[in-house]
Design an enzyme around this catalytic site. Structure first.
Site: not given
Ligand code: PXP
Length: 245
Positions: A11, A14, A47, A49, A53, A74, A105, A155, A192
């Protein structure tokens, strides 16, 4: 047959968070794709959003063009986002709950309370040839509802486990939900809060075919670089799967 290779989806949100801190043009999440793909990622997750952001609409289009592996988008289950996904056609869409005031999330989708809305969104996504997934809490009711509304995959939210790894109930809930979901014909993903320090017990759950990991990889990349950060996670996942033969 359960797959021993577990897919890693990185992901990259960031990277955009850092860029948006200055509203400039660097770092660009698109520049991360080839590095992630060459370092062991099987796909890229982003993602979009509602409050934009981090990831912006232009990022999504650029990512779709640049990703050579697999794009997991996402989004919240809103008309705007489903329209966008249907026209973009990423390989996979994961529906997530979203509240503007949350830092990330926080919980899983309340599928039961939004079943008709989610069901019709899943039909639109499937008709567009997109594989679907629902981000849910690891409990039987959420798994049952995901099946009822027609999702291809779920998920499992690993946040409760990541925040309380010493509590045997948090990993037990993931194990139970993964097995139950696979038994009723759902593909199982998880994510997550996973890091190199806590992911092994989750990665070792045989039914979990895919992990989505973001924050810890991007954080670690500040110190060791993105390539090494992805490799470290990949190695930990592969190590955990060795027990599955
Ligand atoms: N899965 C989903 C559905 C999420 O919303 C996120 C965070 O954006 C992640 C996985 C990844 O989580 P993390 O950034 O804590 O690894």
């Amino acid at each position: 047959m359960l797959a021993t290779h577990q897919r890693l989806y990185v992901n990259i949100d960031h990277i955009a968070t850092v860029r948006q801190a200055r509203r400039g043009d660097e770092p660009n999440p698109v520049d991360a794709i080839a590095i992630c793909e060459a370092s062991g990622a099987d796909g890229i997750t982003a993602h979009l959003r509602e409050d934009r952001r981090h990831i912006q609409d232009e990022d999504i289009t650029a990512l779709k063009t640049a990703i050579r592996s697999y794009f997991n988008l996402e989004i919240a289950c809103t008309e705007e986002m489903i329209n966008l996904a249907v026209s973009l056609k990423p390989e996979q869409v994961t529906l997530v709950p979203e509240r503007r005031e949350e830092i990330t999330t926080e919980g899983g989708l309340n599928v039961a309370a939004n079943s008709e809305n989610i069901r019709s969104a899943l039909v639109r996504l499937s008709d567009a040839g997109i594989r679907t997934s629902l981000f849910i809490a690891p409990d039987k009711e959420s798994v049952d509802w995901s099946k009822k509304v027609g999702a291809d995959s779920i998920e499992l939210h690993t946040g409760p486990y990541a925040h309380d790894t010493q509590n045997p109930e948090t990993i037990a809930a993931l194990r139970y939900s993964a097995q139950y979901a696979a038994d009723i014909g759902l593909y199982v993903h998880a994510g997550h809060g996973l890091t190199t320090r806590n992911l092994a017990p989750v990665a070792a759950i045989p039914e979990i075919e895919e992990l989505n990991i973001g924050h810890s990889i991007i954080s670690r990349s500040i110190f060791v670089g993105l390539s090494e950060a992805v490799r470290e996670i990949r190695q930990e996942m592969d190590q955990a799967r060795l027990i599955l033969g």
